[in-house]
Structure formats: C-alpha cells, structure tokens
Design an enzyme around this catalytic site. Structure first.
Site, PDB file in Angstrom:
ATOM      1  N   GLN A 171       0.829  -1.207   0.000  1.00 44.23           N
ATOM      2  CA  GLN A 171       0.000   0.000   0.000  1.00 44.23           C
ATOM      3  C   GLN A 171       0.864   1.257   0.000  1.00 44.23           C
ATOM      4  OE1 GLN A 171      -2.085  -1.805   3.656  1.00 44.23           O
ATOM      5  NE2 GLN A 171      -3.454  -0.197   3.002  1.00 44.23           N
ATOM      6  N   ASN A 172       2.165   1.103   0.196  1.00 46.68           N
ATOM      7  CA  ASN A 172       3.053   2.243   0.404  1.00 46.68           C
ATOM      8  C   ASN A 172       3.431   2.935  -0.900  1.00 46.68           C
ATOM      9  OD1 ASN A 172       2.928   1.414   3.043  1.00 46.68           O
ATOM     10  ND2 ASN A 172       4.923   0.413   3.029  1.00 46.68           N
ATOM     11  N   HIS A 191      -1.025   1.714  -4.526  1.00 43.69           N
ATOM     12  CA  HIS A 191      -1.365   3.132  -4.384  1.00 43.69           C
ATOM     13  C   HIS A 191      -0.331   4.044  -5.034  1.00 43.69           C
ATOM     14  CE1 HIS A 191      -3.887   1.824  -0.652  1.00 43.69           C
ATOM     15  NE2 HIS A 191      -4.491   1.571  -1.805  1.00 43.69           N
ATOM     16  N   CYS A 199       3.374   9.370 -18.738  1.00 43.98           N
ATOM     17  CA  CYS A 199       2.616  10.011 -19.808  1.00 43.98           C
ATOM     18  C   CYS A 199       1.542   9.030 -20.250  1.00 43.98           C
ATOM     19  CB  CYS A 199       3.520  10.369 -20.992  1.00 43.98           C
ATOM     20  SG  CYS A 199       2.587  11.028 -22.406  1.00 43.98           S
ATOM     21  N   GLY A 272       2.777  -4.842   9.029  1.00 43.66           N
ATOM     22  CA  GLY A 272       2.644  -3.416   9.290  1.00 43.66           C
ATOM     23  C   GLY A 272       1.470  -2.731   8.623  1.00 43.66           C
ATOM     24  N   SER A 274      -2.796  -1.922   8.856  1.00 40.98           N
ATOM     25  CA  SER A 274      -4.045  -2.003   9.629  1.00 40.98           C
ATOM     26  C   SER A 274      -5.079  -2.837   8.885  1.00 40.98           C
ATOM     27  CB  SER A 274      -4.609  -0.608   9.885  1.00 40.98           C
ATOM     28  OG  SER A 274      -5.071  -0.040   8.668  1.00 40.98           O
ATOM     29  N   CYS A 319       7.839  -4.611  13.069  1.00 45.11           N
ATOM     30  CA  CYS A 319       8.192  -5.409  11.893  1.00 45.11           C
ATOM     31  C   CYS A 319       9.678  -5.752  11.857  1.00 45.11           C
ATOM     32  CB  CYS A 319       7.790  -4.678  10.613  1.00 45.11           C
ATOM     33  SG  CYS A 319       6.006  -4.541  10.405  1.00 45.11           S
TER      34      CYS A 319
END
Length: 406
Positions: A171-172, A191, A199, A272, A274, A319
């Site tokens: 997700q980082n 993400h 482009c 790490g 949630s 972690c």
C-alpha cells in the site's frame, strides 16, 4: 383566489409550526442526554435521590449512553498498541518460520508499519498521520528522500531472492521496495510510487522514474506534475491513488500481478498494515472459496486489524524486530542497504534542461553527493512547513474533513 391564498398561508404556518416543534423536540432530547450524562459520570454512591429518579425516568437514554460508551471503549482498545513479551514473540516467530518453509506460494502484503523505522510516519498508530489529523493537530512535513529501505524491506527482498516469497503487494507510496532491489515483476504498488510520473497520452504509457518526490504539485483528482513528456509533449501525471480514487494504471500498481499472486497463494503474510483499506479489495482474500481452501493468514501488527479473527497467527511486534528473529530462524543473512547499488539511479530519467527548476523537493543523492537533476544552486532552500500537496499532503482528504468539522 382568496380561499387559495388563505390555504397557502395556512400551509406555510403549519410547516413552520411543525419545524419549530421538531427543533424544540431535538433540543429537549439533547437537554435530557446532557442531564443523564452528568448523572452517569458520578459514582453511584454519590448520586442524590433526584438524580436516581432521573435515571429511572429516562431508562432508554441511559441504555443509549451506555451503548455509546461501550463502542468508545472498544474503539480505544483497537487503537492501543500491544506488544508480545520476548518469549512469546520468539515462539510465534518460530511458528511463522515453519509456515514459510512449508509454503508453496507465499505472498506478502505490506503497509506503512514497515517504513516507520525509516522515519516515515504510519497512518493509524498513536503518532500516525490520521491520528494526528483527527485530533486537530498539524502534521509536519517529512523529507522522504532521506528515507532508506529498512531491515524489513531488505528481509523481504532476500526472501524473494531465496524463492520463499513469490510476490509483494504494498500500500506504500514511498518507493522503498523498489529501492531495496525487489524486482518490479514481483511487486504491486497498489497506491502508486512517489518517484514515478507517467505520460498516459503515449501508448503504451511511458514511464519516467525521478530521484525526487514528483507529487509536490498534485493532490486528490489533480495529478499533473507540470513536466512534459519528452516524446509527445503531453503533461506528465503522478501515479498516486488517493483515498476516494480508483487506480487504473498498469504500472506501478500492477493489479494483475497482485490478483494472480493472491489467487495462487497458500500463505499470506501481512506486515505493518491495519488492513482497513486492503480488506476492501476482495480479489486479495479469496473469500469466494470455502474457508478451508483459503490461504493461511499470518499478521504482524501492533494494533487490532479487521482480519485478526481469520488469522492463523497474530504477532504483536515491530516489523523489524519480527523479521530479524525470522531470518535468524531461517538461518538467512540480512543484507545491509547499499545506496551505491540502489536501482533507482539506473532507472532514473534525467530532466530536460528547461525542467531543472520544476521542483523544490530534496533529491536522492548518490554516494558521492552528485545527482542528475538538482535544482538551481542559486535557489534558496525552503523552510520545512506543514504538509502541503502530494501524496503526503492533500491526499488526506478524509482526515482534513474530520479536522475541519471539529
């Protein structure tokens, strides 16, 4: 005509009377809630006869306030960080090591908790970004270019090299998995990546890796970076998927790789995270299968997650501490991050001469301090401010609305 006018006046008067009655009713209910709430705060032995009578008279209000307090207590417990003691931690890590050795297709899901050791704040921890914003506090900016892959990042990279980890779903947006030298084919950055602009006019989409955070001018639904494609001249955009947006880019999101890996997984290790966002991605959890045929789930997180009840094992530990013990159990040496071998330098596209002043963020410097896209040396460095723009700023729309409403 006079009758119609009288009817209209009467109708308006009735509506006003009705609205007034509703307002008075709500005010009366609020007054009762405040009165009962004050009584409930007192120890039972200190309540007067009149106060005891108030509680008896408004039993439904007492029950509602009690339910609210229970919900608040549950939420508070979920936000608390829990640490396993040393012996329990070692015992759980041994169980995890056995599962990893036996796994045929292990997939790792990572969240902000694996980057806190690199001084990048998480979201929902005691000092996380969401937590601070919801308390109405200002979130200070972080110089993310100085962050380096943590021990956990290097462990994951090594486990992939040893063929124990097949794929990493992250997700980082900090780009640290890429910088740890984890192959991009084995990585899904759901993400986005703060170092990559693209482009979308070119076909296929043309990618530009930079040595600085490209998101300083971007925010929710505004992704233009201000730089231009060197091939077609169209404006480049960042790759960040903000809250409330749906990611459509093939890379670096790599949803196809994530879904395929999840479908083949027999073990999933969550580090790490949630899982409050990841839980919404149905394709990552194989929930369409019978429970006995789903991947075995292992979670490493200090706080409660919505997947805890489905986990074979929940480890409450940092972690880096857990991964250090794990690598010891697996008898695998942990490599140290070497900036000189950071793949981002070989992947990076130099800026055009006219673009050298198109950013103000810090640049990832090579080991000798040189870089290919430093801004004008005559330009004065800006003082650190509260977070502004980019994936680490205005993207927190939910938190900002919460702060505003308070």
């Amino acid at each position: 005509m006079e009758e119609e006018a009288d009817t209209a006046v009467s109708s308006r008067a009735e509506r006003k009377a009705l609205e007034k009655a509703k307002i008075l009713q709500r005010e009366s209910e609020r007054k009762i809630f405040r009165q009962v709430g004050r009584v409930l705060k007192k120890p039972e032995a200190e309540r007067s006869e009149e106060e005891a009578a108030v509680l008896l008279l408004h039993r439904e209000t007492v029950e509602e306030l009690s339910r609210r307090q229970v919900r608040r207590n549950v939420l508070k417990r979920k936000q608390e960080e829990v640490f396993d003691d040393a012996d329990e931690l070692k015992s759980k890590v041994r169980q995890l090591a056995v599962a990893i050795k036996q796994a045929k297709h292990l997939v790792v899901y990572t969240g902000a908790g694996i980057s806190t050791a690199a001084s990048i704040p998480d979201y929902r921890g005691p000092n996380g970004v969401w937590t601070q914003l919801q308390k109405g506090r200002t979130v200070s900016s972080s110089d993310l270019s100085k962050a380096e892959p943590t021990l956990t990042h290097m462990c994951i990279r090594t486990l992939h090299k040893e063929n124990l980890v097949k794929h990493v779903v992250s997700q980082n947006c900090d780009g640290l998995h890429l910088r740890s030298d984890l192959p991009r084919r084995a990585l899904s950055e759901l993400h986005g990546n703060m170092f990559i602009e693209v482009c979308t006019t070119c076909s296929p989409v043309r990618e530009y890796v930079r040595l600085f955070d490209v998101t300083e001018r971007t925010s929710l639904h505004r992704h233009g970076t201000g730089r231009r494609c060197s091939h077609c001249g169209a404006e480049l955009r960042d790759t960040i998927v903000h809250f409330g947006e749906r990611g459509t880019l093939e890379q670096p999101l790599n949803w196809k790789g994530a879904a395929e890996a999840a479908g083949m997984a027999d073990v999933i290790l969550c580090l790490g995270s949630s899982l409050k966002v990841l839980k919404k991605y149905a394709c990552l959890w194989s929930m369409n299968r019978p429970a006995s045929k789903r991947p075995k789930l292992y979670i490493v997180n200090l706080q409660w997650t919505p997947k805890d009840d489905l986990a074979v094992l929940k480890i409450h530990g940092k972690c880096d501490d857990v991964m250090s013990l794990l690598m010891e159990e697996l008898n695998i040496q942990i490599p140290v991050y070497d900036r000189a071998k950071d793949p981002i330098f070989s992947l990076a596209t130099p800026l055009q001469p006219e673009e050298l002043n198109s950013y103000t963020r810090e640049v990832i410097a090579t080991i000798n301090g040189q870089d290919d896209c430093s801004p004008d040396p005559g330009k004065q460095a800006e003082e650190p401010t509260a977070v502004q723009g980019g994936w680490f700023g205005r993207g927190y729309g939910k938190g900002r609305k919460k702060k505003k409403s308070t």
